[in-house]
Design an enzyme around this catalytic site. Structure first.
Site, PDB file in Angstrom:
ATOM      1  N   THR A  10      -1.667 -17.806   2.624  1.00 61.95           N
ATOM      2  CA  THR A  10      -2.151 -16.936   1.550  1.00 61.95           C
ATOM      3  C   THR A  10      -3.666 -17.019   1.363  1.00 61.95           C
ATOM      4  OG1 THR A  10      -0.057 -17.320   0.401  1.00 61.95           O
ATOM      5  CG2 THR A  10      -1.816 -16.302  -0.876  1.00 61.95           C
ATOM      6  N   GLU A  71      -2.192 -29.617  10.710  1.00 64.23           N
ATOM      7  CA  GLU A  71      -2.333 -29.383   9.272  1.00 64.23           C
ATOM      8  C   GLU A  71      -2.054 -30.630   8.427  1.00 64.23           C
ATOM      9  OE1 GLU A  71      -0.233 -25.896   8.078  1.00 64.23           O
ATOM     10  OE2 GLU A  71      -0.465 -26.333   5.946  1.00 64.23           O
TER      11      GLU A  71
HETATM   12  P1  ATP Z   1       0.665 -22.450   3.390  1.00 63.24           P
HETATM   13  O1  ATP Z   1       0.041 -23.825   3.340  1.00 63.24           O
HETATM   14  O2  ATP Z   1       2.090 -22.457   2.886  1.00 63.24           O
HETATM   15  O3  ATP Z   1       0.443 -21.762   4.685  1.00 63.24           O
HETATM   16  P2  ATP Z   1      -1.598 -21.636   1.739  1.00 63.24           P
HETATM   17  O4  ATP Z   1      -2.316 -22.824   2.306  1.00 63.24           O
HETATM   18  O5  ATP Z   1      -2.277 -20.318   1.842  1.00 63.24           O
HETATM   19  O6  ATP Z   1      -0.128 -21.523   2.339  1.00 63.24           O
HETATM   20  P3  ATP Z   1      -2.194 -22.369  -0.979  1.00 63.24           P
HETATM   21  O7  ATP Z   1      -3.530 -21.742  -0.859  1.00 63.24           O
HETATM   22  O8  ATP Z   1      -2.156 -23.838  -1.212  1.00 63.24           O
HETATM   23  O9  ATP Z   1      -1.255 -21.945   0.218  1.00 63.24           O
HETATM   24  O10 ATP Z   1      -1.381 -21.698  -2.195  1.00 63.24           O
HETATM   25  C1  ATP Z   1      -1.031 -20.323  -2.196  1.00 63.24           C
HETATM   26  C2  ATP Z   1      -0.459 -19.971  -3.560  1.00 63.24           C
HETATM   27  O11 ATP Z   1      -1.466 -20.177  -4.549  1.00 63.24           O
HETATM   28  C3  ATP Z   1      -0.034 -18.526  -3.699  1.00 63.24           C
HETATM   29  O12 ATP Z   1       1.298 -18.342  -3.283  1.00 63.24           O
HETATM   30  C4  ATP Z   1      -0.212 -18.287  -5.189  1.00 63.24           C
HETATM   31  O13 ATP Z   1       0.947 -18.683  -5.907  1.00 63.24           O
HETATM   32  C5  ATP Z   1      -1.335 -19.226  -5.591  1.00 63.24           C
HETATM   33  N1  ATP Z   1      -2.670 -18.605  -5.754  1.00 63.24           N
HETATM   34  C6  ATP Z   1      -3.702 -19.202  -6.394  1.00 63.24           C
HETATM   35  N2  ATP Z   1      -4.793 -18.432  -6.397  1.00 63.24           N
HETATM   36  C7  ATP Z   1      -4.468 -17.307  -5.727  1.00 63.24           C
HETATM   37  C8  ATP Z   1      -5.186 -16.123  -5.400  1.00 63.24           C
HETATM   38  N3  ATP Z   1      -6.460 -15.950  -5.761  1.00 63.24           N
HETATM   39  N4  ATP Z   1      -4.552 -15.181  -4.670  1.00 63.24           N
HETATM   40  C9  ATP Z   1      -3.280 -15.351  -4.287  1.00 63.24           C
HETATM   41  N5  ATP Z   1      -2.555 -16.431  -4.590  1.00 63.24           N
HETATM   42  C10 ATP Z   1      -3.121 -17.416  -5.305  1.00 63.24           C
HETATM   43 MG    MG Z   2      -1.705 -24.695   2.937  1.00 63.74          MG
END
Ligand code: ATP
Ligand code: MG
Length: 266
Positions: A10, A71
């Protein structure tokens, strides 16, 4: 400049040092092109270490050779670094990363390993919120949810043990979404959002506390962007971890652990 990047499902998290100070920046993964433009513009000569599920895609777009690391190695390294600045940091703990999905690790001084996870995570929060209320933005969800009343939606143990002393704490949730009124129109969107956050928070906490019991540790360190500005999720996770006998730690800037760990690997 040395740059560590955690390209998640995300969000893309970026960490680098500027004039001796750690700088942290994030971009939505959907806007990877924007992130790449920003990087190329700010750091024409950079050395990268990249981690996360979108590493491959990002590396191709950067059009230069980069170091890639696993990761969970990066995440553990970053968490241990952030814990150095934390008072009373535990020597061993369960590490729960609530990202798009939720990933769970055991971290001990001599070893660390991934033990599993759950598909219930930040993506679930966004998806169920959208389906139930139409709220599609993370910021809207975290703003509205604190105004909701979970008792209109969720069934507590004390509801079932009406007028009796329950054998387990009455404040435990007996059934998430198990208390929907006959006329669901009575519910406000905020009630549903609060209960979605409750469902996600209690699920990740339960899985974490079980892992802690299984591996003989008591502390659970929670990280991930799902907690950003999300006081309700923080409260659910802290209260529920304590109720279940664990010691919760919400790591400040924890969502940048992977990026910081990548930076430290250069
Ligand atoms: P993964 O590790 O599972 O591949 P990621 O590293 O992208 O995903 P994080 O960045 O830790 O995951 O968290 C993503 C979550 O954070 C989203 O699902 C949402 O609930 C939340 N979130 C916080 N800020 C935002 C934003 N600006 N836009 C979208 N989601 C956000
Ligand atoms: Mg992540």
């Amino acid at each position: 400049t040395q740059i560590g990047i955690d390209a998640g499902g995300t969000l893309i998290k970026i960490a680098y040092i500027d004039q001796g100070k750690l700088e942290l920046v994030k971009f939505p993964t959907r806007q990877m092109a924007k992130a790449v433009d920003w990087l190329k513009q700010h750091f024409p000569q950079a050395e990268y270490c990249i981690t996360g599920g979108k590493s491959e895609v990002l590396q191709k777009r950067l059009e230069q050779s980069v170091k890639q690391i696993v990761e969970f190695e990066a995440t553990c390294k970053g968490v241990l670094r952030l814990l150095q600045d934390t008072e009373n940091a535990p020597p061993e703990f369960v590490l729960t990363n609530v990202g798009t999905g939720t990933s769970i690790h055991i971290v001990k001084p001599e070893e660390h390993f991934r033990i599993g996870g759950t598909g219930v995570g930040g993506g679930t929060m966004l998806g169920l919120s959208k389906l139930l209320t139409g709220a599609g933005e993370f910021g809207e969800i975290v703003q509205e949810a604190p105004h909701g009343l979970r008792e209109k939606v969720d069934l507590k143990v004390s509801h079932i043990y009406e007028g009796a002393v329950p054998p387990i704490p009455g404040d435990l949730t007996a059934s998430n979404f198990g208390h929907i009124p006959h006329s669901p129109e009575e519910l406000n969107p905020s009630d549903l959002l609060a209960s979605v956050i409750g469902l996600v928070g209690e699920t990740v906490t339960t899985v974490s506390v079980h892992a802690a019991l299984q591996y003989g540790v008591s502390s659970v360190v929670y990280i991930g962007s799902s907690f950003i500005g999300n006081d309700l999720l923080k409260k659910v996770v802290v209260d529920y971890t304590i109720l279940r006998g664990g010691t919760p730690i919400l790591l400040d800037k924890g969502e940048y652990s992977g990026a910081i760990g990548a930076l430290l690997s250069l």
